[in-house]
Motif scaffolding. Structure first.
Motif, PDB file in Angstrom:
ATOM      1  N   ILE A 313       0.873  -1.175   0.000  1.00 16.39           N
ATOM      2  CA  ILE A 313       0.000   0.000   0.000  1.00 16.39           C
ATOM      3  C   ILE A 313       0.911   1.226   0.000  1.00 16.39           C
ATOM      4  CG2 ILE A 313      -1.794   1.262   1.249  1.00 16.39           C
ATOM      5  CD1 ILE A 313      -2.553  -1.467   2.559  1.00 16.39           C
ATOM      6  N   PHE A 314       0.990   1.891  -1.131  1.00 20.69           N
ATOM      7  CA  PHE A 314       1.864   3.062  -1.282  1.00 20.69           C
ATOM      8  C   PHE A 314       1.129   4.346  -0.927  1.00 20.69           C
ATOM      9  CE2 PHE A 314       4.883   0.537  -3.606  1.00 20.69           C
ATOM     10  CZ  PHE A 314       6.057   1.278  -3.593  1.00 20.69           C
ATOM     11  N   THR A 315       1.816   5.239  -0.245  1.00 22.90           N
ATOM     12  CA  THR A 315       1.294   6.575   0.003  1.00 22.90           C
ATOM     13  C   THR A 315       2.317   7.560  -0.536  1.00 22.90           C
ATOM     14  OG1 THR A 315       0.320   5.744   2.035  1.00 22.90           O
ATOM     15  CG2 THR A 315       0.369   8.126   1.778  1.00 22.90           C
ATOM     16  N   VAL A 316       1.897   8.395  -1.481  1.00 21.59           N
ATOM     17  CA  VAL A 316       2.793   9.394  -2.076  1.00 21.59           C
ATOM     18  C   VAL A 316       2.189  10.769  -1.843  1.00 21.59           C
ATOM     19  CG1 VAL A 316       3.866  10.231  -4.210  1.00 21.59           C
ATOM     20  CG2 VAL A 316       3.560   7.779  -3.849  1.00 21.59           C
ATOM     21  N   GLU A 317       2.945  11.625  -1.184  1.00 24.75           N
ATOM     22  CA  GLU A 317       2.467  12.985  -0.904  1.00 24.75           C
ATOM     23  C   GLU A 317       3.405  13.966  -1.605  1.00 24.75           C
ATOM     24  OE1 GLU A 317       2.089  15.810   2.934  1.00 24.75           O
ATOM     25  OE2 GLU A 317       1.656  13.704   3.307  1.00 24.75           O
ATOM     26  N   SER A 318       2.877  14.686  -2.584  1.00 22.80           N
ATOM     27  CA  SER A 318       3.704  15.591  -3.388  1.00 22.80           C
ATOM     28  C   SER A 318       3.930  16.917  -2.667  1.00 22.80           C
ATOM     29  CB  SER A 318       3.006  15.851  -4.728  1.00 22.80           C
ATOM     30  OG  SER A 318       3.612  16.915  -5.411  1.00 22.80           O
ATOM     31  N   THR A 319       5.034  17.591  -3.015  1.00 21.16           N
ATOM     32  CA  THR A 319       5.275  18.937  -2.454  1.00 21.16           C
ATOM     33  C   THR A 319       4.440  19.980  -3.206  1.00 21.16           C
ATOM     34  OG1 THR A 319       7.158  19.173  -3.945  1.00 21.16           O
ATOM     35  CG2 THR A 319       7.643  18.484  -1.690  1.00 21.16           C
ATOM     36  N   GLY A 320       3.778  19.544  -4.283  1.00 21.67           N
ATOM     37  CA  GLY A 320       2.932  20.456  -5.043  1.00 21.67           C
ATOM     38  C   GLY A 320       3.536  20.880  -6.370  1.00 21.67           C
ATOM     39  N   ILE A 321       4.792  20.490  -6.627  1.00 22.98           N
ATOM     40  CA  ILE A 321       5.439  20.868  -7.895  1.00 22.98           C
ATOM     41  C   ILE A 321       4.791  20.104  -9.050  1.00 22.98           C
ATOM     42  CG2 ILE A 321       7.631  20.831  -9.165  1.00 22.98           C
ATOM     43  CD1 ILE A 321       9.037  21.117  -6.402  1.00 22.98           C
ATOM     44  N   LEU A 322       4.640  18.794  -8.866  1.00 25.56           N
ATOM     45  CA  LEU A 322       3.965  17.951  -9.857  1.00 25.56           C
ATOM     46  C   LEU A 322       2.890  17.134  -9.147  1.00 25.56           C
ATOM     47  CD1 LEU A 322       7.031  16.515 -11.837  1.00 25.56           C
ATOM     48  CD2 LEU A 322       5.366  18.131 -12.726  1.00 25.56           C
ATOM     49  N   PRO A 323       1.785  16.792  -9.827  1.00 22.09           N
ATOM     50  CA  PRO A 323       0.761  15.961  -9.186  1.00 22.09           C
ATOM     51  C   PRO A 323       1.335  14.576  -8.858  1.00 22.09           C
ATOM     52  CG  PRO A 323      -0.035  16.901 -11.259  1.00 22.09           C
ATOM     53  CD  PRO A 323       1.434  17.167 -11.194  1.00 22.09           C
ATOM     54  N   PRO A 324       0.836  13.907  -7.798  1.00 23.61           N
ATOM     55  CA  PRO A 324       1.416  12.623  -7.385  1.00 23.61           C
ATOM     56  C   PRO A 324       1.366  11.537  -8.457  1.00 23.61           C
ATOM     57  CG  PRO A 324      -0.577  13.120  -6.137  1.00 23.61           C
ATOM     58  CD  PRO A 324      -0.233  14.338  -6.903  1.00 23.61           C
ATOM     59  N   ASP A 325       0.287  11.517  -9.274  1.00 18.82           N
ATOM     60  CA  ASP A 325       0.214  10.485 -10.319  1.00 18.82           C
ATOM     61  C   ASP A 325       1.302  10.684 -11.377  1.00 18.82           C
ATOM     62  OD1 ASP A 325      -1.233  12.827 -10.814  1.00 18.82           O
ATOM     63  OD2 ASP A 325      -2.403  11.908 -12.415  1.00 18.82           O
ATOM     64  N   VAL A 326       1.646  11.949 -11.651  1.00 21.72           N
ATOM     65  CA  VAL A 326       2.730  12.248 -12.598  1.00 21.72           C
ATOM     66  C   VAL A 326       4.064  11.799 -12.004  1.00 21.72           C
ATOM     67  CG1 VAL A 326       3.967  14.113 -13.792  1.00 21.72           C
ATOM     68  CG2 VAL A 326       1.479  14.176 -13.635  1.00 21.72           C
ATOM     69  N   LEU A 327       4.237  12.005 -10.694  1.00 22.16           N
ATOM     70  CA  LEU A 327       5.479  11.593 -10.025  1.00 22.16           C
ATOM     71  C   LEU A 327       5.688  10.084 -10.126  1.00 22.16           C
ATOM     72  CD1 LEU A 327       5.465  13.713  -6.727  1.00 22.16           C
ATOM     73  CD2 LEU A 327       6.795  14.100  -8.788  1.00 22.16           C
ATOM     74  N   VAL A 328       4.609   9.322  -9.920  1.00 19.65           N
ATOM     75  CA  VAL A 328       4.719   7.861  -9.996  1.00 19.65           C
ATOM     76  C   VAL A 328       5.083   7.445 -11.421  1.00 19.65           C
ATOM     77  CG1 VAL A 328       3.440   5.689  -9.770  1.00 19.65           C
ATOM     78  CG2 VAL A 328       3.163   7.473  -8.047  1.00 19.65           C
TER      79      VAL A 328
END
Length: 352
Positions: A313-328
């Motif tokens: 179960i992954f939890t990804v919290e972005s700093t707001g620069i890029l959306p989390p789905d884009v980061l993945v």
């Protein structure tokens, strides 16, 4: 008799292969053991078809800043590679050089520069190049220029007997909203649709008093978290294994009430059967695996606590620069590029 024994043994093997068991005095079955030839009767050779059939990603929650998704049917090493790439190898833009022309605030230059470096900058790193080492001057393809120019003064409209700095002074709090973007070359046209600048407007940088001022120019470049934490695109990226709670016998009455209290809210529910409250597991995913139940001598043997080994179960919290789905997605691209580079190296050594 041997058949029954065999079935019990097979069941045990399945558990060792697929579950991490949380015991009273330790966690067992923590290592991956399903490699070829380790278990008689199991074909553990890796093949693409089997992997494609078993592997899946389920997005559980997604908003502009955070994401929770399940990655199922993969080895811990690969899941951990994703986590580490998200933390340290997905590039972003951050302040690298700070030119301080004037700083009469009480914050030292180097502390101020460090604070400015950690402010997340809203700019798509995919539209920029890495800056060449040793290159002094930045260009429009590899640098963003920001300016912070602010001076504190007394508020002429403040009432005589006021002691509140917010009323007495103007510009006495320097926020990230005071940082302005200064386009270089053709950036004004290229990024006409994007609003380049800090992600959040309300980050406090310094406090000033009348007469004190800041005059600063910043150069932001592309980099990765491995070089400096300011380039990390995530606030947190972590995973946990899916908990599995099994009741070994019927638990009812006051015992069931206590059992419910041992787990996180929503994990155990009480069902009314013929006027008796009976415990049942409704959502083991919500459990934090505190193992509180193992402290109760009459409850510890009625529950089996485990975790599914290949369900992350992954939890990804972005700093707001890029959306989390884009980061993945970007993290997956980085991993693919690493694999490709490795294969190319193997080919080149084979050629030699």
């Amino acid at each position: 008799r041997p058949l029954g024994k065999m079935a019990a043994r097979m069941e045990n093997v399945e558990e060792i292969r697929n579950r991490v068991i949380l015991g009273e005095f330790g966690v067992t079955n923590v290592h991956t053991t399903d490699f070829p030839g380790n278990y008689p009767g199991y074909d553990d050779t890796w093949n693409v078809e089997k992997f494609q059939k078993n592997f899946r990603i389920d997005v559980v929650h997604l908003d502009e800043n955070s994401m929770e998704f399940d990655m199922v049917g993969i080895d811990a090493a690969i899941a951990n590679a994703f986590r580490r790439i998200l933390l340290a190898e997905v590039p972003t833009m951050a302040t690298e050089k700070v030119f301080i022309y004037s700083n009469t605030s009480i914050v030292q230059d180097e502390v101020l520069a460090h604070r400015l470096g950690l402010i997340p900058i809203k700019a798509d790193p995919r539209l920029f190049e890495y800056r060449n080492t040793g290159k002094e001057e930045g260009s429009e393809i590899d640098t963003i220029q920001l300016q912070l120019k602010i001076k504190c003064s007394r508020n002429p409209r403040a009432s005589k007997d006021s002691s509140d700095p917010r009323e007495l002074y103007l510009n006495h709090m320097v926020y990230s909203k005071d940082i302005k973007w200064v386009p270089i070359g053709n950036q004004a046209d290229v990024f006409a649709d994007c609003c380049i600048g800090p992600v959040h407007d309300d980050i406090l940088i310094a406090q000033l008093r009348p007469g004190q001022e800041l005059d600063i120019v910043m150069h932001c470049v592309k980099g990765i978290g491995k070089d400096h934490a300011k380039f990390s695109p995530v606030a947190t990226a972590s995973y946990r294994l899916l908990p599995e709670i099994t009741l070994l016998e019927v638990v009812e009455g006051e015992k069931a009430e206590r059992l419910k209290q041992c787990f996180s809210r929503g994990v155990i529910d009480l069902e009314d059967i013929n006027g008796t409250k009976v415990a049942k597991v409704v959502n083991s995913r919500l459990d934090t695996c505190s193992r509180e139940v193992l402290r109760h001598s009459d409850l510890k043997n009625v529950v089996k606590l485990g975790r599914v080994r290949d369900h992350f179960i992954f939890t990804v919290e972005s700093t707001g620069i890029l959306p989390p789905d884009v980061l993945v997605t970007e993290a997956i691209k980085v991993l693919v590029a690493k694999c490709q580079r490795f294969l190319n190296e193997l080919d080149s050594t084979a050629m030699e």
